[in-house]
Design an enzyme around this catalytic site. Structure first.
Site, PDB file in Angstrom:
ATOM      1  N   LYS A   1      15.381 -10.952   6.391  1.00 42.71           N
ATOM      2  CA  LYS A   1      13.917 -10.836   6.490  1.00 42.71           C
ATOM      3  C   LYS A   1      13.591  -9.368   6.722  1.00 42.71           C
ATOM      4  O   LYS A   1      13.650  -8.876   7.831  1.00 42.71           O
ATOM      5  CB  LYS A   1      13.397 -11.701   7.644  1.00 42.71           C
ATOM      6  CG  LYS A   1      11.951 -12.222   7.449  1.00 42.71           C
ATOM      7  CD  LYS A   1      10.893 -11.155   7.284  1.00 42.71           C
ATOM      8  CE  LYS A   1      10.410 -10.610   8.615  1.00 42.71           C
ATOM      9  NZ  LYS A   1       9.300  -9.608   8.430  1.00 42.71           N
TER      10      LYS A   1
ATOM     11  N   GLU B   1      19.472  -3.556  17.758  1.00 42.55           N
ATOM     12  CA  GLU B   1      19.383  -2.092  17.676  1.00 42.55           C
ATOM     13  C   GLU B   1      17.903  -1.772  17.784  1.00 42.55           C
ATOM     14  O   GLU B   1      17.132  -2.026  16.857  1.00 42.55           O
ATOM     15  CB  GLU B   1      19.983  -1.606  16.349  1.00 42.55           C
ATOM     16  CG  GLU B   1      20.442  -0.162  16.419  1.00 42.55           C
ATOM     17  CD  GLU B   1      19.417   0.816  15.881  1.00 42.55           C
ATOM     18  OE1 GLU B   1      18.516   1.186  16.666  1.00 42.55           O
ATOM     19  OE2 GLU B   1      19.503   1.192  14.713  1.00 42.55           O
TER      20      GLU B   1
ATOM     21  N   ILE C   1       0.845  -1.190   0.000  1.00 35.96           N
ATOM     22  CA  ILE C   1       0.000   0.000   0.000  1.00 35.96           C
ATOM     23  C   ILE C   1       0.886   1.246   0.000  1.00 35.96           C
ATOM     24  O   ILE C   1       1.786   1.379   0.839  1.00 35.96           O
ATOM     25  CB  ILE C   1      -0.939   0.007   1.222  1.00 35.96           C
ATOM     26  CG1 ILE C   1      -1.916  -1.170   1.115  1.00 35.96           C
ATOM     27  CG2 ILE C   1      -1.702   1.334   1.334  1.00 35.96           C
ATOM     28  CD1 ILE C   1      -2.712  -1.455   2.363  1.00 35.96           C
TER      29      ILE C   1
ATOM     30  N   ASP D   1       7.010   3.168  -1.293  1.00 40.82           N
ATOM     31  CA  ASP D   1       6.789   2.013  -0.418  1.00 40.82           C
ATOM     32  C   ASP D   1       6.692   2.422   1.049  1.00 40.82           C
ATOM     33  O   ASP D   1       5.790   2.014   1.772  1.00 40.82           O
ATOM     34  CB  ASP D   1       7.930   1.010  -0.613  1.00 40.82           C
ATOM     35  CG  ASP D   1       7.628  -0.369  -0.034  1.00 40.82           C
ATOM     36  OD1 ASP D   1       6.444  -0.655   0.247  1.00 40.82           O
ATOM     37  OD2 ASP D   1       8.571  -1.171   0.118  1.00 40.82           O
TER      38      ASP D   1
ATOM     39  N   GLU E   1       8.288   5.731  23.043  1.00 38.81           N
ATOM     40  CA  GLU E   1       8.664   6.039  21.666  1.00 38.81           C
ATOM     41  C   GLU E   1       7.414   6.159  20.795  1.00 38.81           C
ATOM     42  O   GLU E   1       6.609   5.230  20.736  1.00 38.81           O
ATOM     43  CB  GLU E   1       9.578   4.939  21.122  1.00 38.81           C
ATOM     44  CG  GLU E   1      10.077   5.213  19.724  1.00 38.81           C
ATOM     45  CD  GLU E   1      11.058   4.154  19.237  1.00 38.81           C
ATOM     46  OE1 GLU E   1      12.049   4.521  18.590  1.00 38.81           O
ATOM     47  OE2 GLU E   1      10.819   2.959  19.498  1.00 38.81           O
TER      48      GLU E   1
ATOM     49  N   GLY F   1      14.710  -2.992  15.252  1.00 38.59           N
ATOM     50  CA  GLY F   1      13.263  -2.833  15.352  1.00 38.59           C
ATOM     51  C   GLY F   1      12.858  -2.450  16.760  1.00 38.59           C
ATOM     52  O   GLY F   1      13.644  -1.869  17.514  1.00 38.59           O
ATOM     53  N   SER F   2      11.636  -2.808  17.133  1.00 35.64           N
ATOM     54  CA  SER F   2      11.107  -2.395  18.433  1.00 35.64           C
ATOM     55  C   SER F   2      11.744  -3.172  19.580  1.00 35.64           C
ATOM     56  O   SER F   2      12.201  -4.309  19.415  1.00 35.64           O
ATOM     57  CB  SER F   2       9.586  -2.605  18.466  1.00 35.64           C
ATOM     58  OG  SER F   2       9.290  -3.980  18.569  1.00 35.64           O
ATOM     59  N   THR F   3      11.744  -2.547  20.750  1.00 40.04           N
ATOM     60  CA  THR F   3      12.291  -3.197  21.946  1.00 40.04           C
ATOM     61  C   THR F   3      11.486  -4.443  22.295  1.00 40.04           C
ATOM     62  O   THR F   3      12.060  -5.465  22.694  1.00 40.04           O
ATOM     63  CB  THR F   3      12.307  -2.194  23.120  1.00 40.04           C
ATOM     64  OG1 THR F   3      13.159  -1.091  22.756  1.00 40.04           O
ATOM     65  CG2 THR F   3      12.835  -2.808  24.392  1.00 40.04           C
TER      66      THR F   3
ATOM     67  N   THR G   1       9.840  -6.546  20.267  1.00 41.71           N
ATOM     68  CA  THR G   1      10.206  -7.645  19.369  1.00 41.71           C
ATOM     69  C   THR G   1      11.632  -8.110  19.652  1.00 41.71           C
ATOM     70  O   THR G   1      11.924  -9.306  19.618  1.00 41.71           O
ATOM     71  CB  THR G   1      10.057  -7.223  17.893  1.00 41.71           C
ATOM     72  OG1 THR G   1       8.725  -6.754  17.687  1.00 41.71           O
ATOM     73  CG2 THR G   1      10.322  -8.369  16.951  1.00 41.71           C
ATOM     74  N   GLY G   2      12.522  -7.160  19.942  1.00 37.49           N
ATOM     75  CA  GLY G   2      13.905  -7.509  20.278  1.00 37.49           C
ATOM     76  C   GLY G   2      13.977  -8.441  21.472  1.00 37.49           C
ATOM     77  O   GLY G   2      14.767  -9.397  21.500  1.00 37.49           O
ATOM     78  N   SER G   3      13.127  -8.189  22.463  1.00 39.50           N
ATOM     79  CA  SER G   3      13.080  -9.044  23.649  1.00 39.50           C
ATOM     80  C   SER G   3      12.641 -10.466  23.285  1.00 39.50           C
ATOM     81  O   SER G   3      13.194 -11.451  23.776  1.00 39.50           O
ATOM     82  CB  SER G   3      12.111  -8.422  24.668  1.00 39.50           C
ATOM     83  OG  SER G   3      12.016  -9.233  25.809  1.00 39.50           O
TER      84      SER G   3
END
Length: 503
Positions: free
Chosen positions: A185, A260, A28, A99, A393, A238-240, A242-244
């Protein structure tokens, strides 16, 4: 003329392959809200194929084709990719802009940085050869020791949507320079240019399986990659949150990760500044990339003696930012990347108002744009340190403001956060700049500027902003394993035990 989205499949083992489950995800355009194409949706079945291809790439010809080839061999491919990126800069920049929504001028700058990053790691790959067998000084002359640097193996690279091709390159270029094989990915919200990178790799003849690119959703493609037993390391931006999760998955196999993650970075403006220069850097630090930067200096801490005049000036700069379709000439702020992110940003602003903060400017859709996920650059005052807008954030063009009276108070406000990615300060007092930069708890500090980034300098954070460093020589070290080799060089027996052969 409309930009055409190439129709691609997954890139596995040097070939385009349809996903095993044949699923695809619509693309989109965030400026128009129209579907402009689609990307393949990988699942665990495709991850299996990609990881197996990467394993084969490492062991092919006993490693001589890639992993144990000289750095000069790998550098040749990296330089060829850089040349192809430069050749296709205009097209890649346009694809990036439609994009993810970033202004075309900014996307073009990104593509230059992509080529520069591949060139830089080509140089470091060549330099690796000379660094092999670096001697280690020992206190005993009967031993000689040296160090080998070897590729860590198959690496999983999971990257975000705010700098789709550039963030991928920050990982792909050093991983390949080190001799690793990789499975990339990218974020499902912006993957088009990463699939074009696959085409460039195919064109330059990169050995099959060295780089595999799987587009798809995080739970369906990212999670199986992070937990795969044959992946030797995960590098994630990415996000904290998801990182966890990635760290938890990797922990089951004691797999190394570099992360990061998010940020809530401060910018301290002292009373001795040029107001216009400081205002432009403050706006740039928070509104560049449509405010969608992990390192955005989104907490303004300004000296109370200049606060009113500085904010008046900052509002003028902010209202002068051209908000438009990213492909329009002179665009300096495009749309938020997706409807979900757009709603999230607006909710942050609404919550700030309900908690008692004041929206000094922005906070709404621009009147002239009826379609697209656009939010005017927003400045919020009357903020307390307990408010969500000060602590969490936003990942959008939203700046929160507090004032201070002493340097000590400014540092206390700046460091009072779970994050520690970036921090900026603006002052003409050089001694103060040096003192404050040491006291700021962040992995990156900018003095009299905000957000400049160079592939030669280390990038990464402290606290919940992650660990490990990308870029520079540190970025290459992320993908290298250090092996100690020690040799006994004396002709004399060791002599620890009594010899059974002596009477």
């Amino acid at each position: 003329m409309a930009v055409q989205i190439p129709s691609r499949q997954l890139f596995i083992d040097g070939e385009w392959r349809e996903p095993v489950l044949k699923k695809r995800i619509p693309v989109i355009n965030p400026a128009t809200e129209q579907i402009i194409g689609d990307i393949p949706a990988a699942t665990a079945e495709d991850v299996e194929l990609a990881v197996a291809a990467a394993r084969r790439a490492l062991s092919r010809n006993k490693g001589k084709d890639w992993a144990s080839a000289s750095g000069a061999v790998r550098a040749k491919f990296l330089r060829a990719i850089a040349a192809k990126v430069t050749e296709r800069k205009s097209e890649l920049a346009k694809l990036e802009a439609i994009d993810c929504g970033k202004p075309l001028d900014e996307a073009a700058w990104d593509i230059d940085d992509v080529a520069g990053c591949f060139e830089y790691y080509a140089d470091l790959a060549e330099g690796l050869d000379a660094k092999q067998k670096a001697p280690v000084s020992l206190p005993m002359e009967t031993f000689k020791s040296y160090v080998l640097k070897e590729p860590i193996g198959v690496v999983g690279l999971i990257t975000p949507w705010n700098y789709p091709l550039l963030m991928a390159t920050w990982k792909v270029a050093p991983a390949l320079a080190a001799g690793c094989a990789a499975v990339l990915k990218p974020s499902e919200l912006a993957s088009i240019t990463c699939l074009e990178l696959a085409e460039l790799c195919r064109e330059v003849g990169l050995p099959p399986g060295v780089l595999n690119i799987l587009t798809g959703l995080g739970p369906e493609a990212g999670a199986p990659l992070a937990s795969h037993p044959n992946v030797d390391k995960i590098a994630f931006t990415g996000s904290t949150a998801t990182g966890s999760k990635i760290m938890t998955a990797a922990a089951q196999m004691v797999k190394p990760v570099s992360l990061e993650l998010g940020g809530k970075s401060p910018i301290i403006v002292f009373e001795d500044v040029d107001l216009d220069k400081a205002a432009e850097w403050t706006a740039f630090g928070c509104f560049w990339t449509n405010g969608q930067i992990c390192s955005a200096t989104s907490r303004l801490i300004v000296h109370e003696s200049i606060a009113k005049e500085f904010l008046d000036r900052l509002v003028k700069w902010t209202r002068n930012i051209k908000i438009s379709d990213p492909l329009e000439e002179g665009c300096r702020l495009g749309p938020i990347v997706s409807e979900g992110q757009y709603e999230k940003v607006l909710k942050f602003i609404t919550t700030a108002k309900s908690e008692g903060a004041t929206i000094l400017c922005g906070g709404v859709r621009p009147e002239h744009l009826k379609k697209g996920f656009f939010v005017e650059p927003t400045i919020i005052t009357d903020v307390t340190t307990s408010m969500q807008i000060w602590r969490e954030e936003v990942f959008g063009p939203v700046l929160s403001v507090k004032t201070f009276s002493t340097e000590e108070e400014a540092l206390e406000l700046a460091n009072d956060t779970h994050y520690g990615l970036g921090a900026a300060l603006i002052s003409n007092d050089l001694e103060r700049c040096d003192r404050v930069s040491k006291a700021l708890q962040a992995g990156i500090v900018w003095i009299n500027c905000s957000q400049p980034c160079f592939c030669q300098a280390p990038w990464g954070g402290n606290k919940r902003s992650g660990f490990g460093r990308e870029l520079g020589e540190w970025g290459l070290d992320n993908y290298l394993s250090v092996k100690q080799v020690t040799k006994y060089v004396s002709d004399e027996p060791w002599g620890w035990y009594s010899s059974p052969s002596k009477p």
